[in-house]
Scaffold this active site. Structure first.
Site, short mmCIF file in Angstrom:
data_model
loop_
_atom_site.label_atom_id
_atom_site.label_comp_id
_atom_site.label_asym_id
_atom_site.label_seq_id
_atom_site.Cartn_x
_atom_site.Cartn_y
_atom_site.Cartn_z
N ARG A 231 25.94 -106.65 1.65
CA ARG A 231 25.48 -105.30 1.76
C ARG A 231 24.09 -105.19 2.48
O ARG A 231 23.11 -105.65 2.04
CB ARG A 231 25.48 -104.38 0.72
CG ARG A 231 26.93 -104.29 -0.15
CD ARG A 231 27.61 -103.65 0.56
NE ARG A 231 29.18 -103.65 0.10
CZ ARG A 231 30.33 -104.45 0.07
NH1 ARG A 231 29.79 -105.36 1.05
NH2 ARG A 231 31.29 -104.01 -0.38
N ARG B 276 12.93 -83.54 14.83
CA ARG B 276 13.45 -84.54 14.35
C ARG B 276 14.29 -85.34 15.28
O ARG B 276 15.25 -84.89 15.63
CB ARG B 276 14.20 -84.33 13.03
CG ARG B 276 13.48 -83.71 11.87
CD ARG B 276 12.27 -84.58 11.36
NE ARG B 276 11.80 -84.01 10.11
CZ ARG B 276 10.83 -84.67 9.29
NH1 ARG B 276 10.20 -85.81 10.01
NH2 ARG B 276 10.31 -84.35 8.44
N ALA C 183 7.13 -82.19 2.71
CA ALA C 183 7.92 -83.39 2.19
C ALA C 183 7.14 -84.65 2.81
O ALA C 183 6.44 -84.62 3.82
CB ALA C 183 9.45 -83.42 2.43
N LEU D 68 6.64 -89.49 2.35
CA LEU D 68 6.94 -90.60 1.89
C LEU D 68 6.13 -90.95 0.74
O LEU D 68 4.78 -90.49 0.43
CB LEU D 68 6.84 -91.71 2.87
CG LEU D 68 7.67 -91.72 4.34
CD1 LEU D 68 7.18 -92.52 5.13
CD2 LEU D 68 9.11 -91.86 3.76
N GLU E 139 0.89 -83.55 0.06
CA GLU E 139 1.81 -82.95 0.97
C GLU E 139 2.04 -81.50 1.25
O GLU E 139 1.95 -80.98 2.42
CB GLU E 139 3.43 -83.53 0.94
CG GLU E 139 3.50 -85.04 0.93
CD GLU E 139 3.34 -85.75 2.29
OE1 GLU E 139 3.51 -84.67 3.38
OE2 GLU E 139 2.98 -86.82 2.60
N GLU F 154 0.70 -80.33 4.72
CA GLU F 154 1.62 -79.65 5.77
C GLU F 154 1.65 -78.18 5.84
O GLU F 154 2.17 -77.47 6.59
CB GLU F 154 3.01 -80.28 5.42
CG GLU F 154 3.30 -81.72 5.67
CD GLU F 154 4.85 -81.76 5.60
OE1 GLU F 154 5.73 -81.31 5.28
OE2 GLU F 154 5.12 -83.23 5.98
N PRO G 88 23.49 -92.94 -0.80
CA PRO G 88 23.70 -94.13 -1.69
C PRO G 88 24.24 -95.30 -0.86
O PRO G 88 24.45 -96.51 -1.43
CB PRO G 88 24.33 -93.53 -2.71
CG PRO G 88 24.20 -92.04 -2.71
CD PRO G 88 23.77 -91.80 -1.51
N GLY G 89 25.41 -95.02 -0.03
CA GLY G 89 26.07 -96.14 0.65
C GLY G 89 25.42 -96.92 1.71
O GLY G 89 25.75 -98.02 1.94
N GLU H 237 16.98 -94.81 -0.62
CA GLU H 237 16.08 -93.69 -0.84
C GLU H 237 16.52 -92.69 -1.85
O GLU H 237 17.52 -92.07 -2.07
CB GLU H 237 15.99 -92.82 0.73
CG GLU H 237 15.00 -91.89 0.74
CD GLU H 237 15.05 -90.96 1.92
OE1 GLU H 237 14.01 -90.27 2.16
OE2 GLU H 237 16.00 -91.31 2.78
N GLU I 151 3.98 -83.00 13.82
CA GLU I 151 3.52 -81.83 13.15
C GLU I 151 2.59 -80.87 13.80
O GLU I 151 2.22 -79.65 13.15
CB GLU I 151 2.78 -82.41 11.67
CG GLU I 151 3.62 -83.08 11.01
CD GLU I 151 2.81 -83.79 9.61
OE1 GLU I 151 1.66 -83.49 9.50
OE2 GLU I 151 3.72 -84.18 8.90
#
Length: 213
Positions: free
Chosen positions: A44, A71, A83, A85, A100, A104, A122-123, A127, A150
């Protein structure tokens, strides 16, 4: 009719017989694992992600702080909630969320709770994102400098009910925004009884999961 226990995702630790980085990126990698499953070896590929936090900031008038930024993968200026990381070694998720919100939105909050946790894909990715509810909002002493996407961020305060309407009308599709406003709407209807402490454990984050005994 037989009663069943409440549904819950079930952690599973399969034997990993091989693991290698197929692509090393600037922010996250693509990893290839070979795992044993039901007598066979499965290969996988997935995005190996550090995880992230997001903040639904709610003021005393039940308005949500939204930001809009470009984005590139989806070629869109998305409406989102603050948001970022989990890319600072040793930083607690709550501290990252507080950072954050300041970076921001130039805001601090006196009340923090865990609103909801979710996994984005999930596949294809590990994350995991924790969304905090922040209340008791005040401006930070010094505005934070912003650059790149930003630099021209728009900021708006939108009533929570209007955010829900925008989600259900499919006008906004950022996942953390969608998940957070629907969760907040449901939590508010239950008197906020579903909130968890801001320092609650996060065992569904793959890198914070307790080691198998």
């Amino acid at each position: 009719m037989a009663e069943h226990p409440p549904i819950a995702d079930e952690p599973v630790e399969l034997p990993v017989v091989g693991s290698e980085v197929e692509f090393a990126g600037r922010v996250w990698d693509v990893r290839r694992d070979t795992v044993e499953y039901r007598g066979a070896h499965l290969v996988r590929d997935y995005v190996d992600h550090p995880g992230a936090v997001a903040v639904l900031a709610l003021d005393d008038d039940d308005r949500v702080l939204l930001i809009q930024q470009y984005r590139h993968p989806v070629r869109s200026r998305d409406w989102e909630i603050p948001a970022g990381l989990l890319d600072v070694d040793g930083e607690h998720a709550l501290a990252a969320a507080q950072r954050e919100l300041a970076e921001e939105a130039d805001l601090a909050a006196s009340e923090w709770s865990v609103l909801v946790d979710y996994r984005t894909t999930p596949g294809g990715s590990n994350e995991a994102i924790r969304i905090f509810l922040a209340r008791g909002l005040t401006p930070t002493a010094v505005p934070h400098p912003r650059e790149d996407e930003e630099a021209d961020m728009a900021i708006r305060w939108i009533p929570l009910d209007e955010c829900v309407d925008a989600v259900l009308a499919r006008r906004v599709q950022n996942p953390s925004l969608v998940v957070s406003v629907l969760a907040a709407h449901a939590a508010r209807a239950r008197g906020w009884s579903t909130l968890a402490p801001a320092d609650a454990d996060w065992p569904t984050h793959p890198k914070l999961r307790p080691a198998a005994s």
